[in-house]
Design an enzyme around this catalytic site. Structure first.
Site, PDB file in Angstrom:
ATOM      1  N   HIS A 141       0.947  -1.174   0.075  1.00 20.84           N
ATOM      2  CA  HIS A 141       0.182   0.048   0.007  1.00 20.84           C
ATOM      3  C   HIS A 141       0.943   1.267   0.051  1.00 20.84           C
ATOM      4  O   HIS A 141       1.931   1.196   0.465  1.00 20.84           O
ATOM      5  CB  HIS A 141      -0.944  -0.055   1.058  1.00 20.84           C
ATOM      6  CG  HIS A 141      -0.285   0.127   2.608  1.00 20.84           C
ATOM      7  ND1 HIS A 141      -0.055   1.390   3.278  1.00 20.84           N
ATOM      8  CD2 HIS A 141       0.025  -0.817   3.286  1.00 20.84           C
ATOM      9  CE1 HIS A 141       0.581   1.006   4.270  1.00 20.84           C
ATOM     10  NE2 HIS A 141       0.614  -0.184   4.556  1.00 20.84           N
TER      11      HIS A 141
ATOM     12  N   ASP B 215      -0.546   4.585   0.800  1.00 23.56           N
ATOM     13  CA  ASP B 215      -0.946   5.309   1.857  1.00 23.56           C
ATOM     14  C   ASP B 215      -0.207   5.274   2.995  1.00 23.56           C
ATOM     15  O   ASP B 215       0.191   4.087   3.178  1.00 23.56           O
ATOM     16  CB  ASP B 215      -2.337   5.307   1.857  1.00 23.56           C
ATOM     17  CG  ASP B 215      -2.882   4.117   2.524  1.00 23.56           C
ATOM     18  OD1 ASP B 215      -2.570   3.035   2.379  1.00 23.56           O
ATOM     19  OD2 ASP B 215      -3.504   4.233   3.702  1.00 23.56           O
TER      20      ASP B 215
ATOM     21  N   ASP C  78       6.492   1.249   6.041  1.00 26.53           N
ATOM     22  CA  ASP C  78       5.032   0.999   6.004  1.00 26.53           C
ATOM     23  C   ASP C  78       4.201   1.801   5.013  1.00 26.53           C
ATOM     24  O   ASP C  78       3.761   2.920   5.451  1.00 26.53           O
ATOM     25  CB  ASP C  78       4.618   0.887   7.472  1.00 26.53           C
ATOM     26  CG  ASP C  78       3.117   0.777   7.574  1.00 26.53           C
ATOM     27  OD1 ASP C  78       2.662  -0.171   6.697  1.00 26.53           O
ATOM     28  OD2 ASP C  78       2.655   0.925   8.481  1.00 26.53           O
TER      29      ASP C  78
ATOM     30  N   GLU D 175      -5.233   1.690   2.979  1.00 24.23           N
ATOM     31  CA  GLU D 175      -4.963   0.808   3.906  1.00 24.23           C
ATOM     32  C   GLU D 175      -5.044   1.238   5.284  1.00 24.23           C
ATOM     33  O   GLU D 175      -5.460   0.769   6.449  1.00 24.23           O
ATOM     34  CB  GLU D 175      -3.819  -0.208   3.567  1.00 24.23           C
ATOM     35  CG  GLU D 175      -3.770  -1.724   4.443  1.00 24.23           C
ATOM     36  CD  GLU D 175      -3.031  -1.358   6.035  1.00 24.23           C
ATOM     37  OE1 GLU D 175      -3.213  -2.203   6.759  1.00 24.23           O
ATOM     38  OE2 GLU D 175      -2.349  -0.359   6.329  1.00 24.23           O
ATOM     39  N   GLU D 176      -4.297   2.267   5.499  1.00 24.05           N
ATOM     40  CA  GLU D 176      -4.129   2.907   6.920  1.00 24.05           C
ATOM     41  C   GLU D 176      -5.383   3.475   7.526  1.00 24.05           C
ATOM     42  O   GLU D 176      -5.610   3.640   8.661  1.00 24.05           O
ATOM     43  CB  GLU D 176      -2.942   4.013   6.888  1.00 24.05           C
ATOM     44  CG  GLU D 176      -1.602   3.616   6.511  1.00 24.05           C
ATOM     45  CD  GLU D 176      -0.969   2.609   7.575  1.00 24.05           C
ATOM     46  OE1 GLU D 176      -1.720   2.162   8.690  1.00 24.05           O
ATOM     47  OE2 GLU D 176       0.008   2.578   7.436  1.00 24.05           O
TER      48      GLU D 176
END
Length: 453
Positions: free
Chosen positions: A90, A92, A123, A156-157
């Site tokens: 991801h 984001d 991440d 995702e976050e």
């Protein structure tokens, strides 16, 4: 590092990896458009789409998902009759929090003490670079031996479920024999690890109202019910005296049988202050991977600076509950809601609104793909055996993929080892981890293809 021709190629690609990671980190792609412009996320998505096209991917598309964000898809055909592998990351990121607390600017990749610092470095923008590096290395050594699908998620976050709902509406898009989720990490830097379980998550907003408006604390304090005080009591009821999570009706006594997490190591990784005790009961692994954990993410109330002597009429909090495998997130949300409503003192009015939810996940680590990954990690990490751990965080898409594609094998690897400090200030990635895991992924794709012939 090994000295094979493939390993040498991966090593030679690291300069390019750093340059591209710096470009990707520079996008302020927080999928909360009240905090950062939507254009930052859109520009990051276009960067990934362009990178895929440059590597020969077909059908590259920016997918408009139902939560208003974009996911990036591409397909790279392999040899005839080759299996298909889906690679996930991801783009984001979490907000940078207090930018003044960063030693270097959060959206400027900065090398320091042998690590690369920047929001999303580990991440999970680093995960995207890991996938690209592995594929580029393979192209220089006989080509990519499988069909590759790449999906890069844009929210995702935030836990808003855009990609999950898109996949459910277009189930043919992400079909694969194996799915590699590049969004977890090694138990410790240098220790090759796959993630066997993920906690699920539910997130709710709780609103407490007691008065029609704020009142002078001198004139009314002592008798008028204070909404902020009521909220504090409600939130306090979610923890036992020892700090363990106590949501009425929610089991909290499961144990973890695999890799253990020594308390001294955890205290160091978590940077717990001297003299401050840990919370909860059981082993550290029990608490992180097998039991629920509640966290108050934020409270709406007046800041200390500028506060007035008032009894507050309303207060609000955002509460996250992490849920271990074996517990249904829908059921946990109902229990959390009932607990919050039932804990209200003085007849205070409580309204609970769900704002995010994801189911826990458990991988089948006995599948053939895990044997291929174990061999790949062993070679990339100079003979060290693959370890299996849990992950206290959530990746909601995993359960959606497992449900849509029950025959697919799902593996979780990534760059988020403890020193990475993901979601915190001064997030970083280890260049050596990026290099080794890029090599491991390339080796895995070779081995998996060979075993499927």
């Amino acid at each position: 590092m090994p000295d094979s021709p493939l390993a040498q190629t991966v090593a030679a690609l690291q300069t390019r990896a750093r340059t591209e990671l710096a470009e990707l980190v520079a996008f302020k792609s927080v999928a909360d458009y009240a905090q950062f412009p939507k254009s930052e996320s859109e520009d990051a998505a276009r960067w990934i789409a362009d990178a895929l096209r440059a590597e020969g991917f077909q059908d590259v598309a920016l997918l408009d998902t139902p939560d208003g964000t974009q996911s990036v898809y591409g397909y790279l055909p392999g040899p005839a009759d080759a299996p298909t592998v889906l690679l996930y990351a991801h783009y984001d990121v979490q907000p940078p929090l207090d930018e003044d607390a960063w030693v270097s600017p959060p959206f400027e990749l900065t090398e320091r003490d042998g690590r690369w610092y920047g929001r999303g470095a580990a991440d999970c923008k680093g995960g995207m670079i890991m996938h690209l590096t592995a594929l580029r290395a393979l192209k220089e050594h006989g080509g990519v031996p499988v069909n590759i699908k790449v999906i890069a998620e844009g929210s995702e976050e935030q836990g808003t479920g855009g990609l999950e709902r898109y996949a459910e509406a277009h189930p043919e898009l992400l079909t694969a024999d194996v799915i590699v989720i590049g969004d977890s990490g090694n138990f410790r830097a240098g220790l090759p690890t796959v993630t066997a379980t993920l906690r699920g998550m539910t997130m709710v907003q709780v609103q407490v109202d007691t008065l029609e408006g704020n009142l002078h604390s001198g004139q009314f304090g002592g008798a008028a019910p204070d909404a902020l005080a009521a909220l504090i009591r409600i939130l306090d009821s979610l923890r036992a005296e020892d700090g363990a999570t106590t949501v009425r009706g929610l089991a909290a006594d499961a144990t973890w049988e695999g890799l253990q997490y020594p308390e001294t190591d955890f205290r160091k990784d978590a940077k717990v202050l001297d003299g401050v005790g840990l919370i909860g009961t059981g082993t550290i692994a029990d608490r992180l991977w097998s039991r629920p954990a509640v966290t108050v993410l934020g409270i709406d109330c007046p800041p200390v600076v500028g506060a007035t002597p008032s009894v507050h009429a309303s207060a609000r909090a955002l509460v996250s509950l992490r849920i271990p495998p074996g517990t249904d997130a829908v059921d946990a949300t109902k229990l959390l809601t009932a607990h919050l409503e039932g804990a209200a003192p003085w007849g205070a009015r409580v309204a609970v609104e769900q704002v995010g939810q994801g189911q826990p996940f458990r991988a089948d680590t006995s599948s053939p793909a895990y044997a291929s990954m174990a061999a790949a990690l062993r070679e990339a990490y100079d003979g060290q055996e693959m370890q299996t751990s849990g992950l206290g965080g959530s990746i909601p898409l995993c359960n959606t993929l497992a449900r849509l594609y029950p025959d697919a094998e799902i593996l979780l690897i990534g760059l988020s080892e403890p020193e990475a400090q993901i979601h915190a200030v001064n997030e970083s990635v280890s260049p050596e981890e990026l290099e080794r895991l890029s090599l491991a992924e390339a080796l895995f794709l070779q081995r998996f293809a060979a075993e499927r012939r």
